[in-house]
Design an enzyme around this catalytic site. Structure first.
Site, PDB file in Angstrom:
ATOM      1  N   SER A  87       0.858  -1.182   0.000  1.00  0.00           N
ATOM      2  CA  SER A  87       0.000   0.000   0.000  1.00  0.00           C
ATOM      3  C   SER A  87       0.894   1.231   0.000  1.00  0.00           C
ATOM      4  O   SER A  87       1.804   1.321  -0.826  1.00  0.00           O
ATOM      5  CB  SER A  87      -0.955  -0.037   1.209  1.00  0.00           C
ATOM      6  OG  SER A  87      -1.923   0.994   1.113  1.00  0.00           O
ATOM      7  N   HIS A 145      -2.539  -1.068  -3.483  1.00  0.00           N
ATOM      8  CA  HIS A 145      -3.740  -0.249  -3.330  1.00  0.00           C
ATOM      9  C   HIS A 145      -3.608   1.005  -4.185  1.00  0.00           C
ATOM     10  O   HIS A 145      -2.573   1.686  -4.157  1.00  0.00           O
ATOM     11  CB  HIS A 145      -3.933   0.139  -1.867  1.00  0.00           C
ATOM     12  CG  HIS A 145      -4.343  -1.013  -1.007  1.00  0.00           C
ATOM     13  ND1 HIS A 145      -4.166  -1.035   0.360  1.00  0.00           N
ATOM     14  CD2 HIS A 145      -4.941  -2.194  -1.320  1.00  0.00           C
ATOM     15  CE1 HIS A 145      -4.638  -2.165   0.838  1.00  0.00           C
ATOM     16  NE2 HIS A 145      -5.103  -2.892  -0.164  1.00  0.00           N
ATOM     17  N   ASP A 191      -4.113  -4.031   6.554  1.00  0.00           N
ATOM     18  CA  ASP A 191      -4.471  -4.742   5.325  1.00  0.00           C
ATOM     19  C   ASP A 191      -3.491  -5.890   5.087  1.00  0.00           C
ATOM     20  O   ASP A 191      -2.286  -5.749   5.305  1.00  0.00           O
ATOM     21  CB  ASP A 191      -4.437  -3.795   4.129  1.00  0.00           C
ATOM     22  CG  ASP A 191      -5.478  -2.702   4.245  1.00  0.00           C
ATOM     23  OD1 ASP A 191      -6.667  -3.025   4.156  1.00  0.00           O
ATOM     24  OD2 ASP A 191      -5.089  -1.533   4.448  1.00  0.00           O
TER      25      ASP A 191
END
Length: 326
Positions: free
Chosen positions: A14, A41, A133
């Site tokens: 991310s 992401h 995440d």
């Protein structure tokens, strides 16, 4: 007993992930005996330059994943914007399934699908990012006998995801991004037993949600309703993992950490909206007071001026709240 190679590598990143991914793929061997699938992401709109960046960064060819692509050793498959990247048997699958932690593509969706499809043949890699995440996905991979590699938090631009992974499970390797290529070169040479047993039902159910978007009545059977609303659709969230993870009836998934962050964003949005409405009301009251004075309606003008002053003061209270949050 059937033996198979550990030949599927799934990578999630991310914030700060582009730098980590470049460092990782730069050290992968040109003859890596595994397929590498990457989720970073990214915003839903537009295109991604990541395939070109990774293609230039290392010896392996990298490209945007396409639905139905066969998994080939020595290739890097990158999730396109606004699509989950999934592993289905020996191929790539793209899905427009429900977001997870507000993301599509989602790291957990990729990791979970690989664990279901390939079991112990999977190696999961978690790189730089915020919040937690990918942690649930790493746990799914570890539970199926796969390997787990986590970027050293001290090496990550954003250490949140690696730190949460270290708190939740014991990875097989914790190394700097530049050292992950060497680790994967060794791990992918391992041979593992092919497990004839299917993945746990709950894992297969969540994977089906990401691939097909079907949730149905099962969500209420998996977990009872919580007191929280889904930030995406405002439906009731079901607690599916003892307060750690939640899903709504249409399939949106949230960890508790991500839910707190999303609620914080909602509060800030509400504060800005409220402040704007108050300032508009104050401006309108000032205008009505001016019109009233022009008509010699002193009492009405004073009433509007009082409302304008009180409304402006309320707007200033909200403004201080927004500033303090920042």
């Amino acid at each position: 007993m059937t033996i198979r190679p550990r030949d599927v590598v799934v990578v999630g990143a991310s914030a700060g992930g582009v730098e980590a991914l470049r460092a990782m793929v730069a050290q992968l061997p040109a003859d890596l005996p595994a397929a590498v699938l990457v989720v970073l992401h990214m915003p839903a709109g537009g295109t991604s330059a990541l395939p070109a960046i990774l293609d230039r960064a290392g010896p392996l060819p990298a490209g945007a994943a396409r639905h139905g692509d066969r998994l080939e050793h020595g290739r890097v498959y990158v999730a396109p914007p606004d699509h989950h990247l999934l592993v289905s048997d020996g191929a790539v699958a793209l899905s427009h399934g429900p977001t997870e932690n507000g993301h599509r593509p989602a790291i957990d969706a990729l990791f979970r699908s690989a664990a279901v499809a390939k079991g112990a043949a999977v190696t999961g890699v978690l790189l730089s990012g915020v919040l937690d995440d990918g942690v649930a996905g790493l746990q799914a991979i570890a539970g199926q006998g796969g390997r787990v590699v986590v970027q050293d938090p001290q090496d990550a631009l954003y250490p949140g995801m690696p730190e949460h992974a270290l708190q939740a499970l014991t990875p097989d390797h914790v190394v700097a991004a530049a050292g992950i290529g060497e680790v994967l070169a060794k791990v992918t040479l391992e041979q593992v037993e092919a497990d004839s047993q299917p993945a746990p039902e709950a894992l297969r159910w969540e994977n089906e949600i990401a691939s097909a978007g079907r949730v149905g009545e099962r969500v209420s059977a998996v977990g009872g309703p919580s007191e929280f609303a889904c930030p995406d659709c405002h439906g009731v969230l079901a607690d599916i993992d003892r307060g750690i993870r939640y899903r709504c009836r249409v399939g949106h998934a949230w960890t508790a950490e991500a839910l707190v962050a999303a609620q914080g964003d909602a509060v800030e949005h509400a504060l800005w909206t409220g402040m704007r409405a108050l300032e508009e009301k104050a401006s309108l009251c000032h205008r009505l007071a001016k019109l009233a004075r022009e008509r010699q309606s002193v009492q009405i003008a004073e009433r509007y001026e009082t409302q304008a002053r009180e409304t402006f003061e309320a707007a200033e209270v909200l403004r201080r709240q927004v500033v303090d949050r920042g």
